[in-house]
Design an enzyme around this catalytic site. Structure first.
Site, mmCIF file in Angstrom:
data_model
loop_
_atom_site.group_PDB
_atom_site.id
_atom_site.type_symbol
_atom_site.label_atom_id
_atom_site.label_comp_id
_atom_site.label_asym_id
_atom_site.label_seq_id
_atom_site.Cartn_x
_atom_site.Cartn_y
_atom_site.Cartn_z
ATOM 1 N N GLY A 237 -9.948 -2.207 55.986
ATOM 2 C CA GLY A 237 -10.404 -1.969 54.630
ATOM 3 C C GLY A 237 -9.267 -2.153 53.649
ATOM 4 C CD GLN B 187 -5.096 -0.084 50.315
ATOM 5 O OE1 GLN B 187 -6.290 -0.335 50.502
ATOM 6 N NE2 GLN B 187 -4.258 0.147 51.312
ATOM 7 C CB CYS C 199 -3.404 3.876 54.791
ATOM 8 S SG CYS C 199 -3.617 3.158 53.162
ATOM 9 C CG LEU C 200 -3.566 -2.350 55.769
ATOM 10 C CD1 LEU C 200 -4.358 -3.507 55.182
ATOM 11 C CD2 LEU C 200 -2.793 -2.815 57.011
ATOM 12 C CG HIS D 49 -9.009 5.217 54.268
ATOM 13 N ND1 HIS D 49 -8.028 5.858 54.984
ATOM 14 C CD2 HIS D 49 -8.363 4.247 53.563
ATOM 15 C CE1 HIS D 49 -6.852 5.312 54.719
ATOM 16 N NE2 HIS D 49 -7.030 4.328 53.856
ATOM 17 C CD GLU D 50 -10.193 0.987 52.424
ATOM 18 O OE1 GLU D 50 -9.502 0.733 51.421
ATOM 19 O OE2 GLU D 50 -9.701 1.136 53.555
ATOM 20 C CG HIS E 69 -7.012 3.444 48.840
ATOM 21 N ND1 HIS E 69 -5.683 3.817 48.806
ATOM 22 C CD2 HIS E 69 -7.263 3.117 50.133
ATOM 23 C CE1 HIS E 69 -5.160 3.725 50.017
ATOM 24 N NE2 HIS E 69 -6.094 3.316 50.846
#
Ligand code: NI
Length: 182
Positions: free
Chosen positions: A45, A50, A98-99, A140-141, A144
């Site tokens: 995701g 991000q 998470c990236l 999660h997304e 953000h």
């Protein structure tokens, strides 16, 4: 085009996001770039903050989850201007990463099932209910877009445990296998 992924410590991850309006930008191109970025980073995701953009947009792609979460393999879509309108009382704990926070994974407790209203890539309104790991990726997304990262939601003891790692990421003392902005 692969975009740099903003790492923990970058202000963009904490900024409030705004709705995206048809015609204000080339949404299709942005989504294609975000998908290329996500694929290259082998994530599941990616949210607009991000990649440094304070817009209410995120994408999910369960392709990489194969064996662990087979029901997510075909879970690949864009969410524009989403709003979570219902959450189950039942919660579940999953390990998240998470990236934007390379090298950290922690258990996070969240609702098991959620209902979300959003626009697809063509700005058509949809309403869908997700459970299990799909619901997990979506939440999660979505976080953000609200300026949150998953370590905001872990226990104080675990947060203390990862504090040093977070500081290192914010100071640029970390390595990621993908293009990033630190
Ligand atoms: Ni993330």
């Amino acid at each position: 085009m692969i975009l740099p992924i903003y790492l923990y410590g970058q202000a963009a991850l904490r900024k409030p996001t705004e709705d995206v309006v048809p015609g204000e930008m080339d949404v299709k191109e942005l989504l294609a770039n975000m998908q290329e970025t996500l694929t290259a980073a082998e994530g599941c995701g990616l949210a607009a903050p991000q990649v440094g953009l304070s817009k209410r947009i995120f994408i999910v792609d369960g392709t990489e989850l194969g064996e662990d979460y087979p029901d997510c393999v075909d879970f690949k879509q864009a969410f524009l201007n989403p709003e979570i309108i219902e959450e189950s009382e039942e919660t579940v704990s999953y390990s998240e990463g998470c990236l934007s926070l390379p090298g950290i994974s922690e258990n996070v407790v969240r609702p098991e099932t959620i209902t979300i209203r959003y626009q697809d890539a063509d700005f058509n309104w949809k309403e869908e209910t997700f459970s299990g790991f799909k619901a997990r990726i979506v939440q999660h997304e979505y976080d953000h877009l609200e300026g949150h990262v998953f370590t905001d939601r872990i226990s104080p003891i675990r947060r203390q445990f990862v504090k040093g790692k977070l500081t290192n990421i914010a100071k640029g003392k970390t390595t990621a296998r993908y293009r990033c902005k630190r």
